[in-house]
Design a protein around this motif. Structure first.
Motif, PDB file in Angstrom:
ATOM      1  N   UNK A  86      12.237 -38.776  19.291  1.00 24.19           N
ATOM      2  CA  UNK A  86      12.244 -39.726  18.170  1.00 24.19           C
ATOM      3  C   UNK A  86      11.118 -40.758  18.306  1.00 24.19           C
ATOM      4  N   UNK A  87      10.963 -41.326  19.490  1.00 23.76           N
ATOM      5  CA  UNK A  87       9.923 -42.355  19.668  1.00 23.76           C
ATOM      6  C   UNK A  87       8.537 -41.756  19.507  1.00 23.76           C
ATOM      7  N   UNK A  88       8.334 -40.555  20.044  1.00 26.63           N
ATOM      8  CA  UNK A  88       7.028 -39.909  19.875  1.00 26.63           C
ATOM      9  C   UNK A  88       6.724 -39.670  18.399  1.00 26.63           C
ATOM     10  N   UNK A  89       7.749 -39.303  17.628  1.00 22.37           N
ATOM     11  CA  UNK A  89       7.546 -39.064  16.194  1.00 22.37           C
ATOM     12  C   UNK A  89       7.322 -40.367  15.437  1.00 22.37           C
ATOM     13  N   UNK A  90       8.129 -41.383  15.748  1.00 23.91           N
ATOM     14  CA  UNK A  90       8.069 -42.636  14.989  1.00 23.91           C
ATOM     15  C   UNK A  90       6.816 -43.451  15.296  1.00 23.91           C
ATOM     16  N   UNK A 142       0.606 -44.607  19.530  1.00 18.58           N
ATOM     17  CA  UNK A 142       0.333 -43.928  20.804  1.00 18.58           C
ATOM     18  C   UNK A 142      -1.068 -43.336  20.795  1.00 18.58           C
ATOM     19  N   UNK A 143      -1.451 -42.756  19.665  1.00 16.41           N
ATOM     20  CA  UNK A 143      -2.803 -42.197  19.550  1.00 16.41           C
ATOM     21  C   UNK A 143      -3.862 -43.288  19.675  1.00 16.41           C
ATOM     22  N   UNK A 144      -3.611 -44.441  19.039  1.00 16.93           N
ATOM     23  CA  UNK A 144      -4.563 -45.552  19.114  1.00 16.93           C
ATOM     24  C   UNK A 144      -4.735 -46.038  20.557  1.00 16.93           C
ATOM     25  N   UNK A 153      -5.976 -42.528  22.722  1.00 16.46           N
ATOM     26  CA  UNK A 153      -7.091 -41.724  22.225  1.00 16.46           C
ATOM     27  C   UNK A 153      -6.753 -40.256  22.122  1.00 16.46           C
ATOM     28  N   UNK A 154      -5.477 -39.923  22.282  1.00 18.18           N
ATOM     29  CA  UNK A 154      -5.029 -38.533  22.241  1.00 18.18           C
ATOM     30  C   UNK A 154      -3.827 -38.395  21.311  1.00 18.18           C
ATOM     31  N   UNK A 155      -3.667 -37.206  20.787  1.00 23.60           N
ATOM     32  CA  UNK A 155      -2.471 -36.888  20.016  1.00 23.60           C
ATOM     33  C   UNK A 155      -1.480 -36.227  20.958  1.00 23.60           C
ATOM     34  N   UNK A 156      -0.274 -36.774  21.051  1.00 22.26           N
ATOM     35  CA  UNK A 156       0.759 -36.195  21.908  1.00 22.26           C
ATOM     36  C   UNK A 156       1.681 -35.349  21.054  1.00 22.26           C
ATOM     37  N   UNK A 157       1.872 -34.108  21.463  1.00 25.32           N
ATOM     38  CA  UNK A 157       2.615 -33.142  20.656  1.00 25.32           C
ATOM     39  C   UNK A 157       3.705 -32.488  21.495  1.00 25.32           C
TER      40      UNK A 157
END
Length: 427
Positions: free
Chosen positions: A20-24, A29-31, A34-38
């Motif tokens: 949930x936190x990764x989605x919300x 997180x990306x900012x 510098x990476x997209x976490x999937x």
């Protein structure tokens, strides 16, 4: 933009919170990284069970090997629980060059040094901030903020279940059994609460805190351990009349460069902030030689607070991957510290006893104390039924060795029943 794929072992309360936190908070997180976490793959025991989290685009499987063999998955989060199964899985993951984040305090307390060494050998990160005190970032704080200071003591409330029970006894006059039942009804206590109420859960957390604060690897056998299942409402009330609140505290402290670690009920002066920590909340006090006493307070468990600590580890791993600095120990501090003997451990103590309500009994108790060169600071008597009297007292400071000798002598006096012998935290 670089994408880092994540695998998750377990999708219970904490695992769902991580998703949930990764989605919300994906953009934040990306900012920061510098990476997209999937989240790519989640491993569970039962793929047909109903989930309360959006799994769109996420593979749900019961096949653990998919995490090991998938070269795209760089970070694996272990929130499945267990000890030996989790240990086996994490060893396989580290040997497959996967970075691991875990919230598993039982595992880290028992096998942390072994797994940390394996992670280092494989140039992998192994982080476990969420293993202690839920949403409070206490481990990373000790590593970073106290790196240049000498920690003298770490103490606190590190188990929310027992703190909830003691709060209900203190504030609402519930018996231990009533408070435990309420904790189970509200989901703060397991159906089998043994590890919590016997103090073992807190002991595991103190093992981890001791390693971080003092560089010393200890086992549960090195922790002087007592739970709250023997705490009586009468002791709660008598402590309150004396100006104290009973809390289950974990204490690790240096005494003349030797270490003492304990978990047990402690009388905390009601004027101290620690006495005001209520219900499932946790608080950890770290005393440094330079900075003095600092307190860290927050929720000790729960889906999102614990998941937030897991996310802080995931972000730390991500930064290490980007900077190519993976493989450093979460805590590299190591020091050879001996354990303090009982003759060096000094506290005032609270004792409660039941004695025959007849002349000469207080004299016998006084003689036992005097034989060990111990003395009373406060003593009070309350009436009991069937010809007995309840005595509660607070001693002047004395050693743990003196206390042990007094307890041994009282055992030899069948007409005297020692109900409680708890440390008293000085104001």
């Amino acid at each position: 933009m670089k994408t880092i794929d994540i695998g998750i072992l377990g999708l219970g309360t904490v695992g769902s919170g991580v998703v949930k936190i990764l989605q919300d908070n994906a953009q934040k997180i990306t900012d920061i990284t510098g990476c997209k976490l999937n989240v790519k793959t989640v491993v569970v025991r039962d793929v047909t069970a109903k989930r309360n989290v959006d799994l769109t685009g996420i593979e749900l499987t019961d096949d653990f090997t998919k995490l090991v063999t998938d070269d795209d998955i760089k970070i694996v989060v272990e929130v499945m629980g267990t000890v030996e199964t989790a240990r086996s899985y994490i060893k396989q993951l580290l040997n497959a060059k996967k970075h691991v984040v875990t919230a598993n305090k039982d595992l880290i307390a028992q096998h942390g040094p072994e797994l940390s060494e394996l992670a280092k050998q494989n140039h992998c990160d192994l982080f476990y901030e969420a293993s202690v005190a839920g949403g409070i970032p206490i481990l990373r704080t000790i590593v970073n903020s106290f790196a240049a200071d000498q920690v003298e003591s770490v103490l606190g409330i590190v188990n929310g279940t027992t703190n909830f029970i003691l709060t209900q006894m203190t504030q609402n006059g519930l018996s231990y059994a009533q408070a435990l039942k309420l904790a189970q009804e509200k989901g703060f206590a397991e159906a089998d609460p043994t590890n919590d109420v016997k103090g073992k859960d807190a002991a595991y957390k103190m093992i981890i805190l001791t390693q971080f604060a003092f560089g010393k690897d200890i086992t549960v056998d090195d922790v002087k351990l007592e739970g709250i299942d023997g705490v009586q409402l009468a002791d709660i009330n008598e402590a309150a009349q004396l100006g104290y609140t009973i809390k289950l505290l974990g204490i690790a402290k240096l005494i003349d460069d030797k270490l003492d670690v304990s978990v047990g009920p402690v009388l905390v002066p009601s004027s101290r902030p620690l006495a005001a920590i209520q219900n499932e909340n946790n608080a950890v006090l770290v005393t440094g030689k330079a900075v003095g006493e600092t307190m860290f307070y927050g929720p000790g468990a729960g889906e999102l607070p614990t998941a937030n600590s897991v996310l802080s580890d995931i972000i730390a791993v991500t930064k290490d991957i980007v900077l190519e600095t993976t493989g450093s120990r979460f805590n590299g501090y190591v020091k050879n510290v001996a354990l303090a003997p009982a003759s060096d451990v000094i506290y005032p103590y609270y004792l409660s006893l039941v004695l025959p309500d007849k002349p000469g009994q207080m004299l016998k108790l006084t003689e036992i104390m005097a034989k060990q060169k111990a003395s009373f600071n406060v003593i009070k008597q309350t009436g009991e039924s069937q010809g007995t009297a309840r005595i509660s007292l607070v001693t002047h400071t004395m050693t743990e060795a003196q206390l042990n000798a007094i307890k041994a002598e009282l055992k030899e006096m069948p007409e005297m029943q020692l109900l409680a012998a708890y440390k008293v935290l000085e104001g």
